[in-house]
Design a protein around this motif. Structure first.
Motif, PDB file in Angstrom:
ATOM      1  N   VAL A 227       5.811   3.402 -10.814  1.00 37.29           N
ATOM      2  CA  VAL A 227       6.321   4.338 -11.400  1.00 37.29           C
ATOM      3  C   VAL A 227       6.272   5.439 -10.400  1.00 37.29           C
ATOM      4  CG1 VAL A 227       5.877   4.214 -13.732  1.00 37.29           C
ATOM      5  CG2 VAL A 227       4.129   5.528 -12.079  1.00 37.29           C
ATOM      6  N   ASP A 228       7.450   6.368 -10.304  1.00 36.44           N
ATOM      7  CA  ASP A 228       7.614   7.609  -9.346  1.00 36.44           C
ATOM      8  C   ASP A 228       8.373   8.547 -10.026  1.00 36.44           C
ATOM      9  OD1 ASP A 228       7.684   9.023  -6.990  1.00 36.44           O
ATOM     10  OD2 ASP A 228       9.020   7.492  -5.773  1.00 36.44           O
ATOM     11  N   ARG A 229       7.811   9.704  -9.967  1.00 43.12           N
ATOM     12  CA  ARG A 229       8.390  10.920 -10.291  1.00 43.12           C
ATOM     13  C   ARG A 229       7.318  11.974 -10.222  1.00 43.12           C
ATOM     14  NH1 ARG A 229      12.262  12.547 -15.668  1.00 43.12           N
ATOM     15  NH2 ARG A 229      13.830  13.840 -14.167  1.00 43.12           N
ATOM     16  N   ILE A 230       7.638  13.171  -9.523  1.00 47.89           N
ATOM     17  CA  ILE A 230       6.799  14.048  -9.362  1.00 47.89           C
ATOM     18  C   ILE A 230       6.717  15.116 -10.410  1.00 47.89           C
ATOM     19  CG2 ILE A 230       6.151  16.042  -7.819  1.00 47.89           C
ATOM     20  CD1 ILE A 230       7.230  14.625  -5.378  1.00 47.89           C
ATOM     21  N   VAL A 231       5.549  15.090 -11.151  1.00 48.03           N
ATOM     22  CA  VAL A 231       5.574  15.808 -12.468  1.00 48.03           C
ATOM     23  C   VAL A 231       4.451  16.773 -12.377  1.00 48.03           C
ATOM     24  CG1 VAL A 231       5.320  15.859 -14.929  1.00 48.03           C
ATOM     25  CG2 VAL A 231       6.462  13.944 -13.642  1.00 48.03           C
ATOM     26  N   PRO A 279      19.037   5.677 -15.549  1.00 47.43           N
ATOM     27  CA  PRO A 279      19.151   5.553 -13.938  1.00 47.43           C
ATOM     28  C   PRO A 279      17.748   5.884 -13.271  1.00 47.43           C
ATOM     29  CG  PRO A 279      20.650   6.970 -14.660  1.00 47.43           C
ATOM     30  CD  PRO A 279      19.657   6.826 -15.896  1.00 47.43           C
ATOM     31  N   GLY A 280      17.477   4.681 -12.513  1.00 48.27           N
ATOM     32  CA  GLY A 280      15.945   4.520 -11.701  1.00 48.27           C
ATOM     33  C   GLY A 280      15.443   3.389 -11.941  1.00 48.27           C
ATOM     34  N   THR A 281      15.546   2.849 -13.329  1.00 49.32           N
ATOM     35  CA  THR A 281      14.603   1.844 -14.025  1.00 49.32           C
ATOM     36  C   THR A 281      15.379   0.633 -13.419  1.00 49.32           C
ATOM     37  OG1 THR A 281      13.994   3.068 -15.915  1.00 49.32           O
ATOM     38  CG2 THR A 281      13.820   0.753 -15.981  1.00 49.32           C
ATOM     39  N   ARG A 282      14.501  -0.422 -12.958  1.00 44.99           N
ATOM     40  CA  ARG A 282      14.822  -1.655 -12.424  1.00 44.99           C
ATOM     41  C   ARG A 282      13.680  -2.841 -13.048  1.00 44.99           C
ATOM     42  NH1 ARG A 282      15.650  -1.812  -6.068  1.00 44.99           N
ATOM     43  NH2 ARG A 282      16.074  -3.815  -6.702  1.00 44.99           N
ATOM     44  N   PHE A 283      14.382  -3.797 -13.306  1.00 47.77           N
ATOM     45  CA  PHE A 283      13.354  -4.997 -13.629  1.00 47.77           C
ATOM     46  C   PHE A 283      13.534  -5.948 -12.260  1.00 47.77           C
ATOM     47  CE2 PHE A 283      13.914  -3.239 -17.626  1.00 47.77           C
ATOM     48  CZ  PHE A 283      12.546  -3.667 -18.148  1.00 47.77           C
ATOM     49  N   VAL A 284      12.460  -6.441 -11.749  1.00 45.16           N
ATOM     50  CA  VAL A 284      12.571  -7.338 -10.490  1.00 45.16           C
ATOM     51  C   VAL A 284      11.468  -8.180 -10.746  1.00 45.16           C
ATOM     52  CG1 VAL A 284      13.130  -5.299  -9.167  1.00 45.16           C
ATOM     53  CG2 VAL A 284      10.616  -5.661  -9.451  1.00 45.16           C
ATOM     54  N   SER A 285      11.535  -9.155  -9.705  1.00 47.67           N
ATOM     55  CA  SER A 285      10.852 -10.531  -9.949  1.00 47.67           C
ATOM     56  C   SER A 285       9.385 -10.016  -9.240  1.00 47.67           C
ATOM     57  CB  SER A 285      11.285 -11.699  -9.141  1.00 47.67           C
ATOM     58  OG  SER A 285      11.665 -11.380  -7.842  1.00 47.67           O
ATOM     59  N   VAL A 289       6.338  -5.008  -3.294  1.00 42.07           N
ATOM     60  CA  VAL A 289       6.599  -4.369  -2.034  1.00 42.07           C
ATOM     61  C   VAL A 289       7.026  -2.796  -2.490  1.00 42.07           C
ATOM     62  CG1 VAL A 289       9.056  -4.881  -2.315  1.00 42.07           C
ATOM     63  CG2 VAL A 289       8.109  -4.333  -0.280  1.00 42.07           C
ATOM     64  N   PHE A 290       7.474  -2.509  -3.602  1.00 39.84           N
ATOM     65  CA  PHE A 290       7.632  -1.121  -4.202  1.00 39.84           C
ATOM     66  C   PHE A 290       6.582  -0.505  -4.317  1.00 39.84           C
ATOM     67  CE2 PHE A 290      11.435  -3.995  -5.429  1.00 39.84           C
ATOM     68  CZ  PHE A 290      12.314  -3.229  -4.857  1.00 39.84           C
ATOM     69  N   GLU A 291       5.668  -1.087  -5.010  1.00 40.11           N
ATOM     70  CA  GLU A 291       4.230  -0.449  -5.269  1.00 40.11           C
ATOM     71  C   GLU A 291       3.644   0.020  -3.961  1.00 40.11           C
ATOM     72  OE1 GLU A 291       0.544  -2.321  -5.451  1.00 40.11           O
ATOM     73  OE2 GLU A 291       0.651  -2.666  -7.631  1.00 40.11           O
ATOM     74  N   ARG A 292       3.608  -0.823  -2.984  1.00 37.56           N
ATOM     75  CA  ARG A 292       3.116  -0.454  -1.591  1.00 37.56           C
ATOM     76  C   ARG A 292       3.665   0.480  -1.042  1.00 37.56           C
ATOM     77  NH1 ARG A 292      -0.583  -4.522   1.686  1.00 37.56           N
ATOM     78  NH2 ARG A 292      -1.542  -3.168   3.026  1.00 37.56           N
ATOM     79  N   THR A 339       3.804   2.874   6.645  1.00 37.42           N
ATOM     80  CA  THR A 339       4.945   1.677   6.273  1.00 37.42           C
ATOM     81  C   THR A 339       4.071   0.375   6.673  1.00 37.42           C
ATOM     82  OG1 THR A 339       5.909   2.001   8.561  1.00 37.42           O
ATOM     83  CG2 THR A 339       6.768   3.097   6.498  1.00 37.42           C
ATOM     84  N   ALA A 340       2.873   0.500   7.227  1.00 32.55           N
ATOM     85  CA  ALA A 340       2.138  -0.813   7.536  1.00 32.55           C
ATOM     86  C   ALA A 340       2.386  -1.676   6.426  1.00 32.55           C
ATOM     87  CB  ALA A 340       0.774  -0.738   7.727  1.00 32.55           C
ATOM     88  N   ASP A 341       2.669  -3.108   6.683  1.00 30.41           N
ATOM     89  CA  ASP A 341       2.969  -4.093   5.741  1.00 30.41           C
ATOM     90  C   ASP A 341       3.663  -3.876   4.679  1.00 30.41           C
ATOM     91  OD1 ASP A 341       0.960  -5.492   7.203  1.00 30.41           O
ATOM     92  OD2 ASP A 341      -0.797  -4.440   6.259  1.00 30.41           O
ATOM     93  N   VAL A 342       4.364  -2.871   4.668  1.00 28.62           N
ATOM     94  CA  VAL A 342       5.737  -2.711   3.737  1.00 28.62           C
ATOM     95  C   VAL A 342       6.774  -3.564   4.004  1.00 28.62           C
ATOM     96  CG1 VAL A 342       7.274  -1.083   2.334  1.00 28.62           C
ATOM     97  CG2 VAL A 342       4.703  -0.385   3.076  1.00 28.62           C
ATOM     98  N   ASP A 343       6.905  -4.579   3.484  1.00 28.64           N
ATOM     99  CA  ASP A 343       8.034  -5.519   3.885  1.00 28.64           C
ATOM    100  C   ASP A 343       9.394  -5.118   3.519  1.00 28.64           C
ATOM    101  OD1 ASP A 343       9.128  -7.824   5.058  1.00 28.64           O
ATOM    102  OD2 ASP A 343       8.687  -9.180   3.576  1.00 28.64           O
TER     103      ASP A 343
END
Length: 493
Positions: A227-231, A279-285, A289-292, A339-343
């Motif tokens: 999740v990503d939103r500054i609140v 907009p901004g919601t995605r389902f991925v396998s 990588v997004f979390e990291r 960005t270390a290990d962010v593929d």
């Protein structure tokens, strides 16, 4: 006149409103942690989903439980669970009425019956935003059986913690041979779905229910999410701004958020809202990588700006990143170290870095350093030490991480001397303050003692003595020199 279903028709046309009648909603989701983030994130995505699905979407109303603040549940109930989302654009504020909550309850109220609500067959999804500390994890990401709240829950009939509530509800479902809901952790915890599953299994095992723990592990779905939103925390301006934009209607529970929204969700089976309508919601396998990227680049850099910025007298993230020297240090830290290990391809990392700096500079988002800096000991391992360790092993310099750790230690040193002008909240605060008191004038001893806490930092860093020396040197500089002068030296400007 207060915002509620009866007065919703009086809201000016420029305000975004639900595309459905909130009175017709039926609960299909139970949420634990009815704070500002949930109301600006999952609730808004669910509202978009309900609006996109029409009649079928009305089965996705949210029963939202506040874990700590019963007064919030009272305020929202008085407004038929409607509230205003104030999207703080750099050039102005946009108001939206959120009506996705069917009910708001306090988890500590025995009449809330949270475990029964979760066990209700109508509940198909449970979401959580209880912050990283709300899972009571050890450094190894297992449930901490020594945590007082967990000990209390193990002995209680009505649990109060998220792991306890979930384990108790799942026990009811298993006993009734029901279908368990999908459980979506939406907190900044590494591999959050897998980690929460293990914590709930651990709770069941601690109660002597090994069969339940095994059933949870093999049957219940815990997808990973990011999740990503500054609140930011609500301010006194929020009710005034809401009143102005709502044409004079009073809102007791408005919230502010930045325009950016992202929700990355791993795969799972079963019915769900059409969240991708937002907009901004995605389902991925693979969420990893997004979390990291988010944990390290956004949350890690937030920590640097909070700890170091506060020492320099910069009280918000926007002020800190707009400081010429610290802003330069933060951007360099984000792109070169975090960005270390962010593929992800370099172009994407460059673009994400630029986007984050722009977001941090948004003057409409008052994100205070003391709030961002809360619970650092629970965040340090995944957000800072993990990329720091990778960089050291690869022979890459770690000046930003060294500055961050030194600044964090300095917070506790100042707090121990009653000289810190901002609030300090951390589950290990007493222990860390005592370290600073025992080695008040010995910066190396402070650095050594902090880094020796493997429950925070993990095993010793590579080239450990060199890391201790670097942190101690910066800690001394932050103690003996004006912090802005130290930052100018470090920024090479």
């Amino acid at each position: 006149m207060r915002l509620n279903r009866e007065t919703l028709s009086r809201v000016p046309g420029a305000v975004y409103k639900p595309r459905f009648d909130p009175a017709l909603l039926k609960p299909g989701i139970v949420h634990l942690g009815c704070g500002n983030f949930h109301r600006a994130h999952q609730a808004t995505a669910t509202q978009a989903a309900i609006g996109a699905e029409g009649q079928d979407g009305l089965n996705w109303g949210i029963v939202s439980a506040t874990m700590r603040h019963p007064e919030l549940a009272i305020r929202l109930r008085e407004q038929d669970n409607l509230y205003t989302l104030l999207t703080r654009e750099p050039g102005g504020t946009v108001a939206s009425i959120i009506g996705a909550l069917t009910e708001t309850v306090f988890a500590g109220d025995e009449h809330a019956a949270l475990t029964e609500r979760i066990a209700d067959p109508q509940t198909r999804i449970v979401t959580l935003t209880v912050t990283a500390t709300g899972y009571y994890l050890t450094a190894a990401d297992r449930l901490d059986p020594a945590a007082p709240a967990i000990r209390d829950d193990l002995a209680a009939d009505i649990p109060r913690t998220a792991p306890g509530i979930l384990a108790t509800a799942l026990a009811l479902i298993r006993k009734r041979r029901g279908t368990p809901p999908v459980i979506l952790c939406c907190d900044n915890v590494s591999h959050n779905g897998q980690t929460l599953r293990q914590a709930v299994m651990d709770f069941a095992a601690l109660r002597g229910a090994d069969a339940l723990a095994g059933w949870i592990g093999s049957t219940v779905q815990f997808p990973d999410t990011m999740v990503d939103r500054i609140v930011p925390v609500s301010t006194a301006d929020d009710p005034d701004d809401a009143r102005l934009l709502l044409g004079g209607l009073e809102d007791q529970a408005p919230i502010s958020a930045e325009p950016w929204f992202q929700w990355i969700i791993g795969p799972f089976d079963g019915p769900r809202p059409r969240w991708e309508a937002h907009p901004g919601t995605r389902f991925v396998s693979d969420v990893g990588v997004f979390e990291r990227a988010k944990l390290q680049m956004l949350n890690g850099t937030h920590m640097l700006l909070a700890y170091t910025g506060a020492l320099a007298g910069l009280g918000t993230i926007s002020e800190a990143v707009c400081d010429l020297a610290l802003g330069h240090i933060a951007a360099r830290f984000m792109r070169d170290e975090q960005t270390a290990d962010v593929d992800l391809p370099a172009k994407i990392l460059d673009s994400y870095t630029q986007d984050l700096i722009v977001r941090f500079r948004n003057p409409g988002i008052v994100h205070e350093a003391d709030r961002v800096g809360r619970n650092g000991s629970a965040k340090m391992a995944t957000r800072i030490i993990r990329p720091m360790r990778s960089n050291i092993e690869a022979g890459r310099p770690v000046p930003g991480a060294t500055l961050l750790i030194a600044s964090w230690i300095r917070w506790f040193a100042l707090h121990e001397q009653e000289a810190l002008e901002i609030s300090l909240s951390d589950p290990r605060a007493d222990t860390l303050r005592q370290i600073c008191a025992s080695a008040r004038n010995d910066h190396r001893a402070q650095a050594e003692a902090f880094l020796a806490m493997e429950d925070i930092f993990g095993p010793p860093l590579p080239d450990h003595d060199r890391q201790v020396t670097g942190i101690a040197r910066l800690l001394r500089a932050l103690t003996e020199k004006p912090v802005p002068a130290v930052l100018r030296e470090l920024s090479d400007l």
